[in-house]
Write a protein that holds these residues in place. Structure first.
Motif, PDB file in Angstrom:
ATOM      1  N   CYS A 157      63.240  32.487  -5.071  1.00 59.87           N
ATOM      2  CA  CYS A 157      63.494  31.060  -5.307  1.00 59.87           C
ATOM      3  C   CYS A 157      63.493  30.822  -6.812  1.00 59.87           C
ATOM      4  O   CYS A 157      62.419  30.775  -7.433  1.00 59.87           O
ATOM      5  N   TYR A 158      64.660  30.677  -7.390  1.00 58.71           N
ATOM      6  CA  TYR A 158      64.784  30.493  -8.832  1.00 58.71           C
ATOM      7  C   TYR A 158      65.470  29.161  -9.093  1.00 58.71           C
ATOM      8  O   TYR A 158      66.691  29.031  -8.958  1.00 58.71           O
ATOM      9  N   TRP A 159      64.665  28.164  -9.467  1.00 56.88           N
ATOM     10  CA  TRP A 159      65.146  26.802  -9.620  1.00 56.88           C
ATOM     11  C   TRP A 159      64.909  26.285 -11.032  1.00 56.88           C
ATOM     12  O   TRP A 159      64.108  26.828 -11.797  1.00 56.88           O
ATOM     13  N   ASN A 160      65.586  25.186 -11.325  1.00 61.01           N
ATOM     14  CA  ASN A 160      65.373  24.457 -12.579  1.00 61.01           C
ATOM     15  C   ASN A 160      64.586  23.173 -12.308  1.00 61.01           C
ATOM     16  O   ASN A 160      64.964  22.361 -11.465  1.00 61.01           O
ATOM     17  N   GLY A 184      51.434  22.173  -7.416  1.00 60.10           N
ATOM     18  CA  GLY A 184      52.098  23.366  -7.913  1.00 60.10           C
ATOM     19  C   GLY A 184      53.410  23.613  -7.198  1.00 60.10           C
ATOM     20  O   GLY A 184      53.710  23.022  -6.158  1.00 60.10           O
ATOM     21  N   PRO A 185      54.245  24.512  -7.741  1.00 62.96           N
ATOM     22  CA  PRO A 185      55.596  24.710  -7.205  1.00 62.96           C
ATOM     23  C   PRO A 185      55.631  25.245  -5.777  1.00 62.96           C
ATOM     24  O   PRO A 185      56.583  24.969  -5.040  1.00 62.96           O
ATOM     25  N   LEU A 186      54.622  25.998  -5.352  1.00 61.97           N
ATOM     26  CA  LEU A 186      54.632  26.479  -3.972  1.00 61.97           C
ATOM     27  C   LEU A 186      54.443  25.343  -2.985  1.00 61.97           C
ATOM     28  O   LEU A 186      54.911  25.413  -1.843  1.00 61.97           O
ATOM     29  N   PHE A 187      53.764  24.274  -3.393  1.00 60.22           N
ATOM     30  CA  PHE A 187      53.638  23.087  -2.555  1.00 60.22           C
ATOM     31  C   PHE A 187      54.871  22.188  -2.674  1.00 60.22           C
ATOM     32  O   PHE A 187      55.408  21.727  -1.667  1.00 60.22           O
ATOM     33  N   THR A 188      55.312  21.926  -3.892  1.00 62.40           N
ATOM     34  CA  THR A 188      56.306  20.883  -4.127  1.00 62.40           C
ATOM     35  C   THR A 188      57.736  21.379  -3.987  1.00 62.40           C
ATOM     36  O   THR A 188      58.561  20.734  -3.344  1.00 62.40           O
ATOM     37  N   GLN A 189      58.075  22.508  -4.593  1.00 62.12           N
ATOM     38  CA  GLN A 189      59.441  23.009  -4.529  1.00 62.12           C
ATOM     39  C   GLN A 189      59.667  24.017  -3.395  1.00 62.12           C
ATOM     40  O   GLN A 189      60.700  23.980  -2.727  1.00 62.12           O
ATOM     41  N   PHE A 190      58.706  24.904  -3.159  1.00 64.91           N
ATOM     42  CA  PHE A 190      59.031  26.090  -2.362  1.00 64.91           C
ATOM     43  C   PHE A 190      58.293  26.207  -1.029  1.00 64.91           C
ATOM     44  O   PHE A 190      58.392  27.234  -0.359  1.00 64.91           O
ATOM     45  N   SER A 191      57.583  25.161  -0.616  1.00 67.10           N
ATOM     46  CA  SER A 191      56.881  25.254   0.675  1.00 67.10           C
ATOM     47  C   SER A 191      57.858  25.383   1.839  1.00 67.10           C
ATOM     48  O   SER A 191      57.528  25.972   2.872  1.00 67.10           O
ATOM     49  N   PHE A 222      49.921  23.695 -14.066  1.00 64.64           N
ATOM     50  CA  PHE A 222      49.970  24.908 -13.255  1.00 64.64           C
ATOM     51  C   PHE A 222      51.144  25.774 -13.693  1.00 64.64           C
ATOM     52  O   PHE A 222      51.908  25.418 -14.593  1.00 64.64           O
ATOM     53  N   GLU A 223      51.288  26.902 -13.020  1.00 64.98           N
ATOM     54  CA  GLU A 223      52.321  27.878 -13.349  1.00 64.98           C
ATOM     55  C   GLU A 223      53.722  27.344 -13.047  1.00 64.98           C
ATOM     56  O   GLU A 223      53.890  26.445 -12.220  1.00 64.98           O
ATOM     57  N   ASP A 224      54.723  27.916 -13.700  1.00 69.79           N
ATOM     58  CA  ASP A 224      56.100  27.644 -13.293  1.00 69.79           C
ATOM     59  C   ASP A 224      56.759  28.869 -12.662  1.00 69.79           C
ATOM     60  O   ASP A 224      57.882  28.769 -12.153  1.00 69.79           O
ATOM     61  N   SER A 225      56.055  30.027 -12.668  1.00 66.02           N
ATOM     62  CA  SER A 225      56.641  31.252 -12.126  1.00 66.02           C
ATOM     63  C   SER A 225      55.564  32.113 -11.480  1.00 66.02           C
ATOM     64  O   SER A 225      54.404  32.100 -11.906  1.00 66.02           O
ATOM     65  N   GLY A 226      55.952  32.867 -10.457  1.00 63.11           N
ATOM     66  CA  GLY A 226      55.002  33.746  -9.796  1.00 63.11           C
ATOM     67  C   GLY A 226      55.686  34.871  -9.046  1.00 63.11           C
ATOM     68  O   GLY A 226      56.855  34.774  -8.652  1.00 63.11           O
ATOM     69  N   ILE A 227      54.942  35.959  -8.858  1.00 60.20           N
ATOM     70  CA  ILE A 227      55.364  37.089  -8.033  1.00 60.20           C
ATOM     71  C   ILE A 227      54.237  37.359  -7.048  1.00 60.20           C
ATOM     72  O   ILE A 227      53.095  37.580  -7.456  1.00 60.20           O
ATOM     73  N   VAL A 228      54.546  37.306  -5.759  1.00 63.24           N
ATOM     74  CA  VAL A 228      53.538  37.409  -4.711  1.00 63.24           C
ATOM     75  C   VAL A 228      53.923  38.539  -3.758  1.00 63.24           C
ATOM     76  O   VAL A 228      55.048  38.574  -3.243  1.00 63.24           O
ATOM     77  N   SER A 243      60.416  30.736  -9.470  1.00 60.79           N
ATOM     78  CA  SER A 243      60.306  30.144 -10.803  1.00 60.79           C
ATOM     79  C   SER A 243      60.986  28.781 -10.813  1.00 60.79           C
ATOM     80  O   SER A 243      61.994  28.575 -10.131  1.00 60.79           O
ATOM     81  N   THR A 244      60.414  27.862 -11.582  1.00 64.10           N
ATOM     82  CA  THR A 244      61.078  26.594 -11.877  1.00 64.10           C
ATOM     83  C   THR A 244      61.514  26.547 -13.339  1.00 64.10           C
ATOM     84  O   THR A 244      61.866  25.492 -13.863  1.00 64.10           O
TER      85      THR A 244
END
Length: 344
Positions: A157-160, A184-191, A222-228, A243-244
């Motif tokens: 998921c690679y967003w702006n 954080g982005p996992l809640f708001t953008q990528f859930s 919080f972070e804007d990027s992660g690898i899980v 990433s956002t």
């Protein structure tokens, strides 16, 4: 065609921003639904609500105290208040449609479920990516075990989300970027994409993760990027790369699955295109075209499938179909995100 108001399911929408207006529009367009109220902390004349000729309230407490004829409350407010507002609506014995995420902690989600059981009311969790034709197709592939044993799954998921998202008229947004209200982005953008992961493959374990805030130190807590990385309880391994911090516009939302008997990839900006399919003794069908992404001007979100969310609410309450995303599934998505963020 004029609506039969006695036969309609009556909705109120709490939170009249981009998503709240989308809920209101879909309700207004549905012949079996009726919009009876809107609610927001901002004044109505600042929100562009002229098309909706319904009572307006400045708090959910005032809305619920007004004793309107009302069946369902749609919660479209900042993430951090979803759970507490859902509980208020349930205490008033209303069904609830809750935008993602259901809450910012598993504990908060459990409280919502407990209250819903006490008052015998439904909680519908909005995970509209489940309605996209490629998602429906992959679900069928997995359920029929056409890929055989699942080896690996990857979500990218690679967003702006730049200052156009986190600032308005030169001022920092009131809740976006806040740990307490955004999460954080996992809640708001990528859930939505974690929901697809859970929907298709089940729960995960052995989580390892790294996070970085490359471009948003001035705008987020919080972070804007992660690898899980993780293992699936049902077998196989997976990863989420997100990433956002992508320049200017969204780049990709993709799902790649590697199995014993085949591989496939759904890609495009919003997981809306089948980019690859090679499965033993299988011929790829022609899928219905996906809906376009929600367009918010400076940025775009996931597929515009809220029409199906409202249809499902009506179908469930009229005992025609099962619920698409129930409260337990909403809780599990939050629990997975919470477990990922524990790796910080």
């Amino acid at each position: 065609m004029k609506k039969n108001h006695q036969a309609t399911i009556k909705f109120a929408v709490v939170g009249a921003g981009h998503i709240g207006k989308r809920h209101a529009t879909m309700i207004a367009k549905n012949e079996e639904a009726e919009l009876v109220a809107l609610c927001d902390v901002l004044p109505a004349d600042c929100l562009g609500l002229e098309e909706f000729e319904v009572p307006f309230f400045s708090s959910i407490e005032a809305l619920l105290a007004a004793d309107l004829e009302l069946d369902v409350v749609c919660i479209c407010t900042p993430n951090g208040v979803h759970a507490e507002q859902a509980i208020l609506a349930l205490e008033a014995e209303k069904h609830v449609v809750c935008e993602k995420p259901m809450g910012l902690t598993k504990k908060a989600c459990e409280a919502v479920i407990f209250k819903s059981l006490q008052v015998n009311r439904r909680v519908f969790c909005v995970m509209q990516n489940r309605y996209s034709p490629p998602s429906i197709w992959v679900k069928q592939i997995i359920e029929e075990k056409l890929l055989g044993e699942i080896y690996m799954v990857q979500i990218n998921c690679y967003w702006n989300r730049d200052d156009r998202y986190y600032y308005k008229n030169g001022k920092k947004h009131s809740w976006k970027g806040s740990i307490e209200l955004d999460g954080g982005p996992l809640f708001t953008q990528f859930s939505h994409f974690i929901d697809i992961l859970y929907w298709l493959f089940g729960d995960v374990t052995n989580i390892q993760a790294v996070f970085h805030n490359f471009a948003h130190q001035h705008s987020t807590e919080f972070e804007d990027s992660g690898i899980v990385h993780f293992d699936f309880i049902n077998g196989g391994m997976g990863c989420i790369n997100y990433s956002t911090a992508v320049f200017d516009s969204n780049l990709e939302s993709s799902l790649t699955i590697i199995g014993r008997s085949g591989s496939l990839k759904i890609g495009g900006q919003y997981m809306n295109e089948v980019e690859y399919c090679n499965i033993k003794d299988y011929e790829m069908p022609t899928l219905t075209a996906s809906n376009p992404a929600n367009d918010y001007g400076a940025y775009k979100g996931s597929a515009a499938n809220h029409v199906y969310v409202i249809e499902n609410v009506i179908d469930v309450l009229k005992n025609r179909k099962p619920i698409t995303t129930n409260a337990l599934e909403g809780l599990k998505v939050v629990e997975i995100i919470e477990n990922i963020y524990r790796q910080k």
